[in-house]
Motif scaffolding. Sequence first.
Motif, PDB file in Angstrom:
ATOM      1  N   PHE A 157       5.753   0.505   0.049  1.00 51.85           N
ATOM      2  CA  PHE A 157       5.105   1.731  -0.433  1.00 51.85           C
ATOM      3  C   PHE A 157       5.844   2.349  -1.614  1.00 51.85           C
ATOM      4  O   PHE A 157       5.546   3.489  -2.011  1.00 51.85           O
ATOM      5  CB  PHE A 157       5.006   2.734   0.714  1.00 51.85           C
ATOM      6  CG  PHE A 157       4.162   2.246   1.868  1.00 51.85           C
ATOM      7  CD1 PHE A 157       2.776   2.179   1.759  1.00 51.85           C
ATOM      8  CD2 PHE A 157       4.757   1.826   3.041  1.00 51.85           C
ATOM      9  CE1 PHE A 157       2.005   1.725   2.828  1.00 51.85           C
ATOM     10  CE2 PHE A 157       3.996   1.371   4.115  1.00 51.85           C
ATOM     11  CZ  PHE A 157       2.610   1.317   4.003  1.00 51.85           C
ATOM     12  N   LEU A 163      -0.755   6.698   4.160  1.00 51.59           N
ATOM     13  CA  LEU A 163      -0.224   5.476   3.544  1.00 51.59           C
ATOM     14  C   LEU A 163      -1.217   4.319   3.651  1.00 51.59           C
ATOM     15  O   LEU A 163      -1.336   3.490   2.736  1.00 51.59           O
ATOM     16  CB  LEU A 163       1.102   5.087   4.207  1.00 51.59           C
ATOM     17  CG  LEU A 163       2.266   6.068   4.021  1.00 51.59           C
ATOM     18  CD1 LEU A 163       3.476   5.586   4.821  1.00 51.59           C
ATOM     19  CD2 LEU A 163       2.622   6.201   2.550  1.00 51.59           C
ATOM     20  N   ILE A 164      -1.932   4.252   4.790  1.00 52.88           N
ATOM     21  CA  ILE A 164      -2.885   3.159   5.001  1.00 52.88           C
ATOM     22  C   ILE A 164      -4.258   3.761   5.310  1.00 52.88           C
ATOM     23  O   ILE A 164      -4.648   3.914   6.482  1.00 52.88           O
ATOM     24  CB  ILE A 164      -2.441   2.234   6.149  1.00 52.88           C
ATOM     25  CG1 ILE A 164      -0.992   1.764   5.933  1.00 52.88           C
ATOM     26  CG2 ILE A 164      -3.365   1.017   6.259  1.00 52.88           C
ATOM     27  CD1 ILE A 164      -0.444   0.927   7.069  1.00 52.88           C
ATOM     28  N   SER A 219      -7.310   2.980   5.847  1.00 50.38           N
ATOM     29  CA  SER A 219      -8.223   1.873   6.132  1.00 50.38           C
ATOM     30  C   SER A 219      -8.991   2.124   7.415  1.00 50.38           C
ATOM     31  O   SER A 219      -8.389   2.507   8.436  1.00 50.38           O
ATOM     32  CB  SER A 219      -7.434   0.563   6.237  1.00 50.38           C
ATOM     33  OG  SER A 219      -8.209  -0.453   6.781  1.00 50.38           O
ATOM     34  N   ILE A 246      -5.840  -5.934   5.923  1.00 52.06           N
ATOM     35  CA  ILE A 246      -5.807  -4.621   5.272  1.00 52.06           C
ATOM     36  C   ILE A 246      -5.607  -4.828   3.775  1.00 52.06           C
ATOM     37  O   ILE A 246      -4.712  -5.564   3.358  1.00 52.06           O
ATOM     38  CB  ILE A 246      -4.674  -3.747   5.846  1.00 52.06           C
ATOM     39  CG1 ILE A 246      -4.919  -3.471   7.333  1.00 52.06           C
ATOM     40  CG2 ILE A 246      -4.558  -2.433   5.076  1.00 52.06           C
ATOM     41  CD1 ILE A 246      -3.774  -2.750   8.010  1.00 52.06           C
ATOM     42  N   LEU A 302      -4.448  -3.035   0.478  1.00 49.19           N
ATOM     43  CA  LEU A 302      -3.677  -1.893   0.017  1.00 49.19           C
ATOM     44  C   LEU A 302      -3.482  -2.026  -1.491  1.00 49.19           C
ATOM     45  O   LEU A 302      -2.577  -2.725  -1.947  1.00 49.19           O
ATOM     46  CB  LEU A 302      -2.329  -1.839   0.746  1.00 49.19           C
ATOM     47  CG  LEU A 302      -1.484  -0.573   0.521  1.00 49.19           C
ATOM     48  CD1 LEU A 302      -2.186   0.651   1.079  1.00 49.19           C
ATOM     49  CD2 LEU A 302      -0.114  -0.738   1.168  1.00 49.19           C
ATOM     50  N   GLY A 303      -4.353  -1.376  -2.252  1.00 44.67           N
ATOM     51  CA  GLY A 303      -4.309  -1.531  -3.703  1.00 44.67           C
ATOM     52  C   GLY A 303      -4.677  -2.960  -4.071  1.00 44.67           C
ATOM     53  O   GLY A 303      -5.760  -3.448  -3.745  1.00 44.67           O
ATOM     54  N   LYS A 336      -2.738  -5.422  -3.053  1.00 39.88           N
ATOM     55  CA  LYS A 336      -2.025  -6.244  -2.089  1.00 39.88           C
ATOM     56  C   LYS A 336      -2.892  -6.500  -0.858  1.00 39.88           C
ATOM     57  O   LYS A 336      -3.580  -5.603  -0.372  1.00 39.88           O
ATOM     58  CB  LYS A 336      -0.720  -5.563  -1.663  1.00 39.88           C
ATOM     59  CG  LYS A 336       0.277  -5.419  -2.813  1.00 39.88           C
ATOM     60  CD  LYS A 336       1.541  -4.711  -2.354  1.00 39.88           C
ATOM     61  CE  LYS A 336       2.540  -4.587  -3.506  1.00 39.88           C
ATOM     62  NZ  LYS A 336       3.766  -3.882  -3.109  1.00 39.88           N
ATOM     63  N   GLN A 337      -2.835  -7.732  -0.402  1.00 41.22           N
ATOM     64  CA  GLN A 337      -3.543  -8.132   0.817  1.00 41.22           C
ATOM     65  C   GLN A 337      -2.523  -8.223   1.944  1.00 41.22           C
ATOM     66  O   GLN A 337      -1.551  -8.977   1.857  1.00 41.22           O
ATOM     67  CB  GLN A 337      -4.235  -9.480   0.624  1.00 41.22           C
ATOM     68  CG  GLN A 337      -5.061  -9.932   1.814  1.00 41.22           C
ATOM     69  CD  GLN A 337      -6.293  -9.081   2.023  1.00 41.22           C
ATOM     70  OE1 GLN A 337      -7.000  -8.759   1.082  1.00 41.22           O
ATOM     71  NE2 GLN A 337      -6.551  -8.682   3.263  1.00 41.22           N
ATOM     72  N   ASP A 339       2.876  -8.967   3.809  1.00 38.80           N
ATOM     73  CA  ASP A 339       2.186  -9.097   2.523  1.00 38.80           C
ATOM     74  C   ASP A 339       1.835 -10.577   2.303  1.00 38.80           C
ATOM     75  O   ASP A 339       2.721 -11.408   2.113  1.00 38.80           O
ATOM     76  CB  ASP A 339       3.084  -8.581   1.397  1.00 38.80           C
ATOM     77  CG  ASP A 339       2.348  -8.519   0.057  1.00 38.80           C
ATOM     78  OD1 ASP A 339       1.211  -9.027  -0.014  1.00 38.80           O
ATOM     79  OD2 ASP A 339       2.915  -7.988  -0.916  1.00 38.80           O
TER      80      ASP A 339
END
Length: 584
Positions: A40, A55-56, A58, A75, A77-78, A80-81, A101
């Motif tokens: 993060f 932060l998440i 989702s 998930i 995240l931006g 990033k998978q 990640d």
Amino acid sequence: MDEHLHLSIVDAWNFSFECIILFNEAGTIFSLNRPAARLFSESPAALMGASIHELIPSEDFKKCLQRKGKTGVSILLGTKQLVANLSFFEKNETYLLFLKDISQIQQLQHQIQELKKTKQLFNLILDQLEEGISVINEQGRILFYNLKAGEMDTLEPEAVRDKRVQEVWDVDENTSTLLTSLRTRRTLHHRETKFSSTGKAITTLARTVPLELDGNMAGAIEILKDITEQKHLSETILQLQKQTKGDSEPSNPFSSQKNNTRFQFEDIIFSSREMAQTVEQGRRSARSKSNVLIVGETGTGKELFAQSIHNESPRKDKPFIAQNCAALPESLLESLLFGTTAGSFTGAVNRPGLFEQAHGGTLMLDEINSMSINLQAKLLRVIQERKVQRLGSTKVIDIDVRIIATMNEEPLDAIAHNRLREDLFYRLGVVNLVIPPLRNRKDDLRVLIHHFITKHADLLDVSVDRVDQDVFRCFMTYHWPGNVRQLEHVIEGCLNLVYDERTISFNHLPPIFKNKIQQEERDFHQEPLTSYSGSLPEQIEKLERIMIEQAMNHAKGNITKAAEQLGISRQNLNYKLKKFQIFC
């Protein structure tokens, strides 16, 4: 001891590859490791007390929290998978979240998929080439084998790939060009004639090149080029050059001593009764002026018979001209047969056709069933009227030519499939000569083998005088799709591999030939055996009936082909079909 244990747990916590976060049911983070903080882009202290939902953000992650845990949650995240594993400890009312990640892994998977697509595309491109391509790695395993190579070797590419060379062909490091090039690091050039399952001779040029990467051997590639047509055309051109010496020499280029032939009936090697009858029929047909149609499979010696008939006929002092009807396009073949007149088309000159050149002699038309139907109609008119007109000319020229036509299929089949005009067949087939295939006259094998060994041993300067008994047994069981021509090529190929031996052994046989023999043996042993009861004559009759039914099925009802396969006459087969009441 407790202090050391605590330090070990802290080290494992912070140096883990996975991101680990502890938070309560309200979503408040109260502990996380360094990889999680780096994920993060914050320090661990800055994230303490933060909300996991911020932060998440989702929806899938929220559903996991409601279920009190789940594994393998995807998930985003931006850019990033992530993949998440979530556990809930009811005693402490605490969530334990593991985040991994997998962006790089997915990128690699995407790259692998793209590489696979590129490989498939390259395979498709290489399958479209006219050259056969085989590639092996440094262990001798086949990495690539395209469709053209499969056509030449009569193998399925998919069945060959990923196998070792020795598993596909009966070769070793010394007899395989691919393995030899790999071992010696040298580029090899090779020319070979082999036969397809239909008996067609295929001549190939091969170039085998070692492949090196960073100074280390990575494999070898072999490029095969089918030059059968080019070889055929070059032979035709050479023949035409011999036949036509130019417009400045209109006179007959042949004499009684040299009529462009090499063979007489004495040159036909045989010991079987079947060939003795065929030769006798040929000798008798030589006395007349009637046209002759010679029918025989590829490699049976149709031109040998044609030349022999000419040389024993009253026309022996006149020219003998042979023309392959399958070697040239229709327009060129027409101009060759009938001749041309200056101005009839661009570049045309006054040139006599083959009918004029063969005046008083014999014109052999090889593979007459390959000639177009339109050209067959023009040929029929010339034969009927015994007159010819050059292309572009109005002048009619009288000709006296005996035609000997040859074909490699049953005439009635060629007529049924519109490859031969029926009226032309009756004009050409005044005398019919059928040359039996080698598989139906195995008695000739021994004298033919001796003849070819004597012929080629002198040329190759080797002292070989016989074949091993095992090799002879293989020859006797083989079906010889290329007939006598194939036998000669096999003998010549064996003699090229002989050093100081006096006997041709199984090891000297060409690899492709050995593979075909072994495949035929496997097919034979896999055929089911049928038991019979009753007396010996009854058993023989039952077996005879089964063999006739199988032959008729293989020949698709064609009585002539079935008779050839069974090694009996057509009349005899007709009698047996009526006797056993077999209707196909």
